[in-house]
Design a protein around this motif. Sequence first.
Motif, PDB file in Angstrom:
ATOM      1  N   ARG A 160      96.030  46.998 -61.477  1.00 31.96           N
ATOM      2  CA  ARG A 160      96.357  48.340 -60.988  1.00 31.96           C
ATOM      3  C   ARG A 160      96.086  49.417 -62.057  1.00 31.96           C
ATOM      4  NH1 ARG A 160     102.271  49.533 -60.203  1.00 31.96           N
ATOM      5  NH2 ARG A 160     101.936  50.947 -61.956  1.00 31.96           N
ATOM      6  N   THR A 161      96.530  49.173 -63.290  1.00 32.03           N
ATOM      7  CA  THR A 161      96.330  50.181 -64.334  1.00 32.03           C
ATOM      8  C   THR A 161      94.837  50.373 -64.595  1.00 32.03           C
ATOM      9  OG1 THR A 161      96.672  48.455 -65.980  1.00 32.03           O
ATOM     10  CG2 THR A 161      98.551  49.883 -65.504  1.00 32.03           C
ATOM     11  N   GLN A 219      92.419  50.104 -62.421  1.00 34.31           N
ATOM     12  CA  GLN A 219      91.885  50.927 -61.318  1.00 34.31           C
ATOM     13  C   GLN A 219      92.297  52.381 -61.460  1.00 34.31           C
ATOM     14  OE1 GLN A 219      93.440  48.218 -58.211  1.00 34.31           O
ATOM     15  NE2 GLN A 219      91.414  48.333 -57.305  1.00 34.31           N
ATOM     16  N   GLU A 220      93.453  52.605 -62.070  1.00 28.12           N
ATOM     17  CA  GLU A 220      93.938  53.973 -62.266  1.00 28.12           C
ATOM     18  C   GLU A 220      93.293  54.632 -63.488  1.00 28.12           C
ATOM     19  OE1 GLU A 220      98.403  53.074 -60.431  1.00 28.12           O
ATOM     20  OE2 GLU A 220      98.137  53.301 -62.593  1.00 28.12           O
ATOM     21  N   SER A 276      93.660  53.471 -66.689  1.00 28.65           N
ATOM     22  CA  SER A 276      94.329  53.138 -67.947  1.00 28.65           C
ATOM     23  C   SER A 276      94.257  51.626 -68.145  1.00 28.65           C
ATOM     24  CB  SER A 276      95.763  53.660 -67.948  1.00 28.65           C
ATOM     25  OG  SER A 276      96.522  53.009 -66.957  1.00 28.65           O
TER      26      SER A 276
END
Length: 336
Positions: A145-146, A148-149, A151
């Motif tokens: 998730r990070t 894809q965001e 970070s």
Amino acid sequence: MAGNILGTQVFYDADCNLQALVGKKITVLGYGSQGHAHALNLKESGMDVQIGLREGSKSWKEAEEAGFVVKETGDAVKGADVVMILIPDELQAETYEKSIAPNLKKGAYLAFAHGFNIHFGKIKPAADVNVFMVAPKGPGHLVRRTFQEGSGVPCLYAVYADPSGDTKEVALAWASGVGGGRSGILETDFRQETETDLFGEQAVLCGGVCALMQTGFEVLVEAGYNPVNAYFECVHEMKLIIDLIYEGGFETMRKSISNTAEFGDYITGPKVIPASAKEAMRGVLKDIQDGKFADQFLSDYAAGYPYLNEQRKQSAAHQVEEVGGELRKLMPWIKK
Ligand code: NDP
Ligand code: MG
């Protein structure tokens, strides 16, 4: 650029050379929590990644649907330049013997996300094999998730064997490719990572915290208090406190709670975690260092997990789980 935090070397994307991995044939074994995150992040970082799974694997279809070529473990290892082992720790040694070692190309890079099998000598790679570790400090879904965001989760990295002389560069490229270089890639070694990881999850994060919450719940319920109140006070609110510590340390948490709570915190903490608890933690650490814990865990696995299964059954039957299940129905917004 590379820096230093309290004596530990830290690397960022600018210090990593993705070219050390570009063009190499990469195999990720396992498509679970860590496996899917490493594989997808690396693919999106421009790497040539395929997946290795056992026949009949539940994750096979999911990996194919994500666009990967999936092969049976031994076939996926054949011809690969880098093989990352992301299957459960207790299965790694036999899988290494049976399917990895016989198919591993000379001079390949063998990688791990946890030092367990190398550090405790359960896997002994041949002298020509390069061995490194990239251990994201978070569960797989957060690594994904990070990334894809934009970070990333900080990673620990370590080199155990370096016959080719460039294993550090390859390890840093891996860590950067999965997103670690956006926050920081910290240098460690297999012993430090393995022993602190096991100690943390046993004494504090999982073992310690669950025992603390469950014991607090039991004390209140056995004293005649309503299990609903006991659950809210000893289990549910843990997250709210932990979120504050995660965000700004103990000080931020203590600023946010009442003076009453803070006063009780100082006066009571040492009573429930007295010197004897610290002594017990030292015993836990010793069992980890000696390899006693590792052998206990592996023999339970070899016997078909009699202990693990019994504990799961007992935990599921505890009143705290029943109460929690009912109360969470009042808060459907908790899920997602
Ligand atoms: P999971 O249990 O989530 O995933 C295991 C994957 O391996 C599944 O896809 C499973 O497929 C597959 N698998 C199981 N047995 C075999 C086999 N014999 N051959 C090929 N594939 C197999 O594992 P984790 O991601 O939790 O753990 C992987 C590694 O990462 C471990 O070393 C762990 O210590 C480390 N790690 C884990 C973290 C975490 O957050 N979970 C954090 C940091 C490190 P199926 O069962 O469908 O066949
Ligand atoms: Mg851990």
